[in-house]
Each structure stands twice: as structure tokens, then as C-alpha cells.
Motif scaffolding. Structure first.
Motif, PDB file in Angstrom:
ATOM      1  N   ARG A 286      93.213  13.808  46.507  1.00 32.52           N
ATOM      2  CA  ARG A 286      92.038  14.240  45.745  1.00 32.52           C
ATOM      3  C   ARG A 286      92.322  14.302  44.249  1.00 32.52           C
ATOM      4  O   ARG A 286      91.446  14.666  43.470  1.00 32.52           O
ATOM      5  CB  ARG A 286      91.568  15.611  46.242  1.00 32.52           C
ATOM      6  N   ARG A 287      93.545  13.945  43.846  1.00 31.84           N
ATOM      7  CA  ARG A 287      93.919  13.963  42.431  1.00 31.84           C
ATOM      8  C   ARG A 287      93.997  12.542  41.893  1.00 31.84           C
ATOM      9  O   ARG A 287      94.490  11.637  42.564  1.00 31.84           O
ATOM     10  CB  ARG A 287      95.286  14.639  42.236  1.00 31.84           C
ATOM     11  N   SER A 288      93.528  12.355  40.670  1.00 29.87           N
ATOM     12  CA  SER A 288      93.637  11.048  40.028  1.00 29.87           C
ATOM     13  C   SER A 288      95.043  10.879  39.468  1.00 29.87           C
ATOM     14  O   SER A 288      95.826  11.832  39.398  1.00 29.87           O
ATOM     15  CB  SER A 288      92.626  10.936  38.891  1.00 29.87           C
ATOM     16  N   GLU A 289      95.352   9.660  39.047  1.00 32.22           N
ATOM     17  CA  GLU A 289      96.654   9.401  38.422  1.00 32.22           C
ATOM     18  C   GLU A 289      96.834  10.290  37.199  1.00 32.22           C
ATOM     19  O   GLU A 289      97.908  10.865  36.982  1.00 32.22           O
ATOM     20  CB  GLU A 289      96.756   7.931  38.021  1.00 32.22           C
ATOM     21  N   ALA A 290      95.775  10.420  36.391  1.00 37.26           N
ATOM     22  CA  ALA A 290      95.863  11.247  35.186  1.00 37.26           C
ATOM     23  C   ALA A 290      96.112  12.708  35.537  1.00 37.26           C
ATOM     24  O   ALA A 290      96.920  13.388  34.892  1.00 37.26           O
ATOM     25  CB  ALA A 290      94.584  11.111  34.368  1.00 37.26           C
ATOM     26  N   GLU A 291      95.430  13.207  36.555  1.00 40.38           N
ATOM     27  CA  GLU A 291      95.628  14.597  36.971  1.00 40.38           C
ATOM     28  C   GLU A 291      97.043  14.822  37.476  1.00 40.38           C
ATOM     29  O   GLU A 291      97.635  15.883  37.250  1.00 40.38           O
ATOM     30  CB  GLU A 291      94.627  14.963  38.065  1.00 40.38           C
ATOM     31  N   SER A 292      97.599  13.836  38.148  1.00 36.90           N
ATOM     32  CA  SER A 292      98.948  13.992  38.689  1.00 36.90           C
ATOM     33  C   SER A 292     100.004  14.035  37.600  1.00 36.90           C
ATOM     34  O   SER A 292     101.110  14.531  37.813  1.00 36.90           O
ATOM     35  CB  SER A 292      99.264  12.856  39.665  1.00 36.90           C
ATOM     36  N   GLU A 293      99.671  13.503  36.418  1.00 36.38           N
ATOM     37  CA  GLU A 293     100.618  13.465  35.301  1.00 36.38           C
ATOM     38  C   GLU A 293     100.526  14.710  34.419  1.00 36.38           C
ATOM     39  O   GLU A 293     101.406  14.954  33.603  1.00 36.38           O
ATOM     40  CB  GLU A 293     100.351  12.228  34.435  1.00 36.38           C
TER      41      GLU A 293
ATOM     42  N   LEU B  81     102.240   7.459  40.465  1.00 34.26           N
ATOM     43  CA  LEU B  81     101.944   8.338  41.591  1.00 34.26           C
ATOM     44  C   LEU B  81     102.120   7.590  42.910  1.00 34.26           C
ATOM     45  O   LEU B  81     102.720   8.117  43.860  1.00 34.26           O
ATOM     46  CB  LEU B  81     100.520   8.877  41.473  1.00 34.26           C
ATOM     47  N   ALA B  82     101.632   6.357  42.978  1.00 38.51           N
ATOM     48  CA  ALA B  82     101.758   5.571  44.208  1.00 38.51           C
ATOM     49  C   ALA B  82     103.223   5.317  44.550  1.00 38.51           C
ATOM     50  O   ALA B  82     103.623   5.384  45.719  1.00 38.51           O
ATOM     51  CB  ALA B  82     101.014   4.250  44.062  1.00 38.51           C
ATOM     52  N   GLN B  83     104.032   5.032  43.542  1.00 33.63           N
ATOM     53  CA  GLN B  83     105.453   4.787  43.784  1.00 33.63           C
ATOM     54  C   GLN B  83     106.165   6.054  44.242  1.00 33.63           C
ATOM     55  O   GLN B  83     107.046   5.998  45.103  1.00 33.63           O
ATOM     56  CB  GLN B  83     106.105   4.235  42.518  1.00 33.63           C
TER      57      GLN B  83
ATOM     58  N   HIS C 291     109.948  24.554  52.501  1.00 30.47           N
ATOM     59  CA  HIS C 291     110.039  24.187  51.090  1.00 30.47           C
ATOM     60  C   HIS C 291     108.784  23.442  50.644  1.00 30.47           C
ATOM     61  O   HIS C 291     108.175  23.756  49.618  1.00 30.47           O
ATOM     62  CB  HIS C 291     111.284  23.325  50.890  1.00 30.47           C
ATOM     63  N   GLU C 292     108.377  22.462  51.434  1.00 32.35           N
ATOM     64  CA  GLU C 292     107.185  21.685  51.106  1.00 32.35           C
ATOM     65  C   GLU C 292     105.933  22.553  51.169  1.00 32.35           C
ATOM     66  O   GLU C 292     105.036  22.434  50.335  1.00 32.35           O
ATOM     67  CB  GLU C 292     107.072  20.502  52.060  1.00 32.35           C
ATOM     68  N   ARG C 293     105.887  23.442  52.149  1.00 28.07           N
ATOM     69  CA  ARG C 293     104.744  24.339  52.293  1.00 28.07           C
ATOM     70  C   ARG C 293     104.598  25.244  51.086  1.00 28.07           C
ATOM     71  O   ARG C 293     103.497  25.470  50.594  1.00 28.07           O
ATOM     72  CB  ARG C 293     104.912  25.165  53.571  1.00 28.07           C
ATOM     73  N   GLN C 294     105.696  25.769  50.584  1.00 31.68           N
ATOM     74  CA  GLN C 294     105.595  26.656  49.431  1.00 31.68           C
ATOM     75  C   GLN C 294     105.048  25.911  48.225  1.00 31.68           C
ATOM     76  O   GLN C 294     104.165  26.409  47.525  1.00 31.68           O
ATOM     77  CB  GLN C 294     106.936  27.285  49.068  1.00 31.68           C
ATOM     78  N   HIS C 295     105.565  24.714  47.977  1.00 29.47           N
ATOM     79  CA  HIS C 295     105.069  23.960  46.828  1.00 29.47           C
ATOM     80  C   HIS C 295     103.593  23.618  46.977  1.00 29.47           C
ATOM     81  O   HIS C 295     102.834  23.675  46.009  1.00 29.47           O
ATOM     82  CB  HIS C 295     105.893  22.692  46.638  1.00 29.47           C
ATOM     83  N   LEU C 296     103.176  23.263  48.168  1.00 27.28           N
ATOM     84  CA  LEU C 296     101.768  22.955  48.392  1.00 27.28           C
ATOM     85  C   LEU C 296     100.905  24.185  48.141  1.00 27.28           C
ATOM     86  O   LEU C 296      99.859  24.097  47.482  1.00 27.28           O
ATOM     87  CB  LEU C 296     101.570  22.443  49.820  1.00 27.28           C
ATOM     88  N   ASP C 297     101.320  25.335  48.637  1.00 28.72           N
ATOM     89  CA  ASP C 297     100.551  26.561  48.427  1.00 28.72           C
ATOM     90  C   ASP C 297     100.466  26.906  46.944  1.00 28.72           C
ATOM     91  O   ASP C 297      99.421  27.352  46.449  1.00 28.72           O
ATOM     92  CB  ASP C 297     101.184  27.718  49.196  1.00 28.72           C
ATOM     93  N   GLU C 298     101.560  26.701  46.219  1.00 30.60           N
ATOM     94  CA  GLU C 298     101.561  26.996  44.788  1.00 30.60           C
ATOM     95  C   GLU C 298     100.642  26.044  44.030  1.00 30.60           C
ATOM     96  O   GLU C 298      99.900  26.458  43.129  1.00 30.60           O
ATOM     97  CB  GLU C 298     102.994  26.918  44.258  1.00 30.60           C
ATOM     98  N   LEU C 299     100.668  24.771  44.381  1.00 28.13           N
ATOM     99  CA  LEU C 299      99.792  23.805  43.728  1.00 28.13           C
ATOM    100  C   LEU C 299      98.327  24.117  44.015  1.00 28.13           C
ATOM    101  O   LEU C 299      97.471  24.017  43.123  1.00 28.13           O
ATOM    102  CB  LEU C 299     100.137  22.390  44.187  1.00 28.13           C
ATOM    103  N   ARG C 300      98.038  24.493  45.231  1.00 30.26           N
ATOM    104  CA  ARG C 300      96.663  24.874  45.569  1.00 30.26           C
ATOM    105  C   ARG C 300      96.214  26.085  44.762  1.00 30.26           C
ATOM    106  O   ARG C 300      95.070  26.157  44.308  1.00 30.26           O
ATOM    107  CB  ARG C 300      96.563  25.183  47.062  1.00 30.26           C
ATOM    108  N   ALA C 301      97.112  27.049  44.594  1.00 23.41           N
ATOM    109  CA  ALA C 301      96.768  28.244  43.829  1.00 23.41           C
ATOM    110  C   ALA C 301      96.491  27.908  42.366  1.00 23.41           C
ATOM    111  O   ALA C 301      95.629  28.516  41.728  1.00 23.41           O
ATOM    112  CB  ALA C 301      97.901  29.268  43.931  1.00 23.41           C
ATOM    113  N   LEU C 302      97.202  26.930  41.840  1.00 21.99           N
ATOM    114  CA  LEU C 302      97.040  26.550  40.441  1.00 21.99           C
ATOM    115  C   LEU C 302      95.841  25.638  40.204  1.00 21.99           C
ATOM    116  O   LEU C 302      95.132  25.767  39.209  1.00 21.99           O
ATOM    117  CB  LEU C 302      98.308  25.844  39.949  1.00 21.99           C
ATOM    118  N   LEU C 303      95.611  24.698  41.120  1.00 19.50           N
ATOM    119  CA  LEU C 303      94.623  23.646  40.879  1.00 19.50           C
ATOM    120  C   LEU C 303      93.475  23.622  41.880  1.00 19.50           C
ATOM    121  O   LEU C 303      92.536  22.846  41.716  1.00 19.50           O
ATOM    122  CB  LEU C 303      95.322  22.279  40.889  1.00 19.50           C
ATOM    123  N   GLY C 304      93.562  24.407  42.917  1.00 19.73           N
ATOM    124  CA  GLY C 304      92.476  24.450  43.888  1.00 19.73           C
ATOM    125  C   GLY C 304      92.600  23.409  44.976  1.00 19.73           C
ATOM    126  O   GLY C 304      93.460  22.573  44.989  1.00 19.73           O
TER     127      GLY C 304
END
Length: 209
Positions: free
Chosen positions: A76-83, A146-148, A196-209
């Protein structure tokens, strides 16, 4: 590995550290920095298995489910958002680079650990100096799109699955397969990769929705 770059990461007490500029970054939930059981003190105090035995099928199912959630969120994130830098000095793509680097370390250290019962010194040194490890590995992947970066995540997961498929049931069920881990290999996969992956995902969701 530690969860965020040294300029904006949690301490082991769970409190956010100040950044290099002296500004304290907003600490995303859960506000406790998850440290996989390979960094820090040896053996790590949390290096023990789950209370109930976990099968390899259960562990792999949990890994796949968490990865599917992560990929759906990233899609759901664009290349620009991922950067865009979202926490400390890291972007979403940098977080993916960190996850790929950590899983590469896990896959690379596993054969020697299972064969010798200990972690090879060069691999051990890399995670003892976790901030330097994180910074170097993320910087080495900064040129990737992002794709790479997503492709690398998929590639290292395939390497992990192929290696696990070569192991016999006795190896999978053996308690304390190496000195620093008291549980079984499937339990280690849950703690070091899924959580480890779950924590990062939860943190990203908290920051960006």
C-alpha cells in the motif's frame, strides 16, 4: 538485532534513546525494543524456548503469516513513501533492508551452529556490535529499489526454507541445539524471525497507519 538505528532506538530498558541532535524521537508502540536472542550478552538472558513445544510446521506457518501481513502493508506504499525517513534515520525500505540482513545472518550462522553447538566467532562478533552491524547492512542496501529490496527478502526466505527442508526431525526437536539457545530450532525461528518482523511491522503501522 536492535530494532532501530542508533539515533532513534529503544534501550534495553524499553525507553527511547535520545537522537544525536538531542531530540527524543516519538517511540512507537509497543515501546519495548525487541532484541532477538543473539545480540547483547552471551548467552542472552531471554534465550529460551516457548513454554509449549512448537513444531516446524507451526513455526513456518507463523513466519509465513507475518511475512504476508508485512508484504500487504508494504504494497500500500508507493516507492516515494518507502524512501521517506519515518523514524530516526531509517525509511520503510531501510527497515526491510534490516529485516533481510538479520534473516541472512540467521541463515548463514545456522549450519555451523547445528554442526558445532556454538556460534562461529566472526558471526558472533557481528551481532555483539549490533549498532555497527545494523548501520553497515542498511547502508550496503541503500541503492536498492523497493522492488529489489523485497526480492532480497523473498530470496533469503527461500534459502531458509530450503535449508530447513534438509534437516531431519531429530535435529528439529533437539533442545538447546547450540549453547546460546535453550529451546528447539522451531522455537528459535519464532523468537528470532517471526517476533522480530512482527515488532517492526507493528511499529510501522503505529507510525504510518
Amino acid at each position: 538485532m536492535a530494532c532501530w538505528p542508533a539515533t532513534a532506538r529503544c534501550s534495553r530498558s524499553g525507553r527511547a534513546r535520545s537522537s544525536a541532535s538531542g531530540q527524543r524521537p516519538p517511540a512507537p508502540p509497543p515501546q519495548v525494543c525487541y532484541l532477538p536472542p543473539d545480540a547483547g550478552s552471551w548467552p542472552a538472558p531471554e534465550a529460551k524456548g516457548d513454554a509449549m513445544s512448537t513444531t516446524v510446521e507451526q513455526a513456518l506457518g507463523a513466519l509465513a503469516a507475518t511475512r504476508a501481513e508485512l508484504l500487504a502493508w508494504v504494497a500500500r506504499r508507493s516507492e516515494a513513501e518507502s524512501e521517506r525517513v519515518v523514524y530516526g534515520t531509517w525509511s520503510v525500505k531501510n527497515v526491510l533492508a534490516h529485516l533481510a540482513a538479520w534473516e541472512t545472518w540467521v541463515v548463514g550462522s545456522m549450519p555451523a551452529r547445528l554442526e558445532t553447538g556454538s556460534t562461529p566467532e566472526p558471526m558472533r562478533e557481528r551481532v555483539i556490535h549490533e549498532d555497527a552491524f545494523n548501520a553497515a547492512e542498511v547502508a550496503a542496501r541503500a541503492h536498492l529499489s523497493l522492488a529489489q529490496q523485497l526480492a532480497e527478502l523473498a530470496e533469503v526466505r527461500e534459502l531458509l526454507l530450503a535449508y530447513l527442508a534438509s534437516l531431519d526431525p531429530a535435529t528439529m526437536a533437539k533442545p538447546q541445539p547450540w549453547a546460546e539457545w535453550q529451546g528447539t530450532l522451531p522455537e528459535y525461528l519464532l523468537r528470532s524471525l517471526r517476533d522480530h518482523e512482527r515488532q517492526h511491522l507493528d511499529e510501522l503501522r503505529a507510525l504510518l497507519g
